[in-house]
Design a protein around this motif. Structure first.
Motif, mmCIF file in Angstrom:
data_model
loop_
_atom_site.group_PDB
_atom_site.id
_atom_site.type_symbol
_atom_site.label_atom_id
_atom_site.label_comp_id
_atom_site.label_asym_id
_atom_site.label_seq_id
_atom_site.Cartn_x
_atom_site.Cartn_y
_atom_site.Cartn_z
ATOM 1 N N ALA A 15 4.957 1.648 0.796
ATOM 2 C CA ALA A 15 5.744 3.143 -0.316
ATOM 3 C C ALA A 15 5.553 4.476 -0.693
ATOM 4 C CB ALA A 15 5.547 3.201 -1.533
ATOM 5 N N ILE A 16 5.895 5.565 0.172
ATOM 6 C CA ILE A 16 5.502 6.879 0.558
ATOM 7 C C ILE A 16 5.749 7.798 -0.340
ATOM 8 C CG2 ILE A 16 6.242 8.376 2.204
ATOM 9 C CD1 ILE A 16 6.810 6.241 3.932
ATOM 10 N N ILE A 17 4.800 8.664 -0.549
ATOM 11 C CA ILE A 17 5.055 10.406 -1.235
ATOM 12 C C ILE A 17 4.776 10.989 -0.162
ATOM 13 C CG2 ILE A 17 4.442 11.430 -3.141
ATOM 14 C CD1 ILE A 17 3.224 9.289 -4.448
ATOM 15 N N PHE B 215 0.738 -1.499 -0.001
ATOM 16 C CA PHE B 215 -0.318 0.359 0.162
ATOM 17 C C PHE B 215 0.853 1.589 -0.089
ATOM 18 C CE2 PHE B 215 0.748 -0.705 4.304
ATOM 19 C CZ PHE B 215 0.895 0.406 5.360
ATOM 20 N N TRP B 216 0.496 2.176 -0.429
ATOM 21 C CA TRP B 216 0.516 3.718 -0.334
ATOM 22 C C TRP B 216 0.360 4.964 0.570
ATOM 23 C CZ3 TRP B 216 4.784 5.091 -4.326
ATOM 24 C CH2 TRP B 216 4.746 4.147 -5.497
ATOM 25 N N VAL B 217 1.023 5.476 0.810
ATOM 26 C CA VAL B 217 0.391 7.272 1.800
ATOM 27 C C VAL B 217 1.259 7.889 0.620
ATOM 28 C CG1 VAL B 217 1.182 8.411 3.835
ATOM 29 C CG2 VAL B 217 0.876 5.360 3.651
ATOM 30 N N ILE B 218 0.058 8.723 0.721
ATOM 31 C CA ILE B 218 0.974 10.409 0.035
ATOM 32 C C ILE B 218 0.384 11.385 1.142
ATOM 33 C CG2 ILE B 218 -0.004 12.145 -1.391
ATOM 34 C CD1 ILE B 218 -1.477 9.837 -2.950
ATOM 35 N N THR C 89 10.232 1.955 5.680
ATOM 36 C CA THR C 89 10.304 1.715 4.643
ATOM 37 C C THR C 89 11.307 1.969 3.261
ATOM 38 O OG1 THR C 89 9.565 1.356 1.400
ATOM 39 C CG2 THR C 89 8.525 2.897 3.203
ATOM 40 N N PRO C 90 11.971 1.203 2.413
ATOM 41 C CA PRO C 90 13.181 2.063 1.806
ATOM 42 C C PRO C 90 13.102 3.300 0.718
ATOM 43 C CG PRO C 90 12.923 -0.377 1.024
ATOM 44 C CD PRO C 90 11.863 -0.147 2.311
ATOM 45 N N TYR C 91 11.265 2.301 -0.162
ATOM 46 C CA TYR C 91 10.550 3.103 -1.087
ATOM 47 C C TYR C 91 9.297 4.422 -1.017
ATOM 48 C CZ TYR C 91 11.759 -1.356 -2.262
ATOM 49 O OH TYR C 91 12.621 -3.323 -2.783
#
Length: 262
Positions: A209-211, A181-184, A223-225
């Motif tokens: 994954a993070i933005i 999952f992503w977190v913005i 996370t490394p992403y």
């Protein structure tokens, strides 16, 4: 510039309306066209508070002081560009449209070259194993979730949007069948506030994954992403920049899929 405007809007999405901070944020927005000439005393008076409270609010938006926020509200180049565009439009509507499109194309070109290509392909490869992907988002980034969904649906991947102001138990339920999952979160505050919950998701084996526009060394524990967001001077900035990243990830995903079939 105009980063301050985006930070104020993000703050207002989650702020309690009965607080002094909410009142200060509203006063800043209502008087945005007075920057950079407005003083901290003016803001305090209009918000029925003190300059010290305004300074504390600035700290919450990651500014050292009011002067730094004030300078981030205004760009002479921005105003000159808009004034020039409007002057062109007064005599030639079509030419003004062409100039605007040319400027947005330059921004689009920047976004398409901005991110770490290796990291894009690494996260796309991880997505190959998934049937469901979730994106924890805020209202300003909903269109980005729709973009990712549109590009991945042809490959049988469901993309679910999860509003980040939901409680953690409900988000747990929504993430039940999601391994990635992503977190913005441009300011990074939501991530820090929910770090324990995010670590629990990691302990369950879920990839994150993070933005974000605010890099924090503590995010490496999650996370490394970590994909950086860079504020730029364009009206369509936020949605376009994140959408471009999602499009590139979808293209990398499609490229892996084609190679596997070959």
């Amino acid at each position: 510039m105009n980063n301050a405007y985006i930070r104020l809007m993000i703050f207002l999405y989650t702020a309690e309306k009965s607080t002094v901070d909410f009142e200060i944020a509203m006063v800043l927005l209502k008087n945005y066209n007075r920057f950079p000439d407005i003083l901290i005393e003016d803001i305090a008076k209009l918000a029925n508070t003190t300059p010290a409270s305004v300074t504390k609010f600035c700290h919450k938006l990651k500014y050292k002081n009011f002067k730094e926020l004030r300078n981030d509200c205004y760009s002479y180049e921005d105003h000159r560009y808009i004034d020039n565009q409007l002057q062109i439009a007064e005599t030639d509507y079509q030419k003004a449209c062409e100039h605007y499109l040319e400027n947005e194309q330059k921004n689009l070109s920047f976004y398409m070259q901005y991110h770490d290509e290796q990291m894009i392909f690494e996260i796309a490869k991880k997505m190959q194993k998934e049937k469901e992907i979730s994106v924890i988002y805020t209202p300003y980034s909903y269109i980005c979730v729709h973009v990712l969904r549109s590009f991945l649906e042809p490959y049988g991947i469901q993309v679910h949007g999860i509003m980040r102001d939901l409680d953690e138990d409900f988000m747990d339920t929504r993430l039940q069948n999601t391994a990635l999952f992503w977190v913005i979160n441009l300011q990074g505050e939501w991530i820090n506030a929910h770090k324990d919950w995010l670590l629990k998701q990691k302990a369950k084996g879920k990839e994150l994954a993070i933005i974000t526009a605010t890099y924090d060394d503590g995010f490496k524990e999650l996370t490394p992403y970590i994909f950086p967001f860079q504020f730029r001077d364009t009206i369509l900035d936020t949605a376009m920049q994140i959408s471009c990243l999602f499009v590139k990830i979808a293209f990398a995903f499609a490229n892996f899929t084609k190679m596997e079939k070959s």
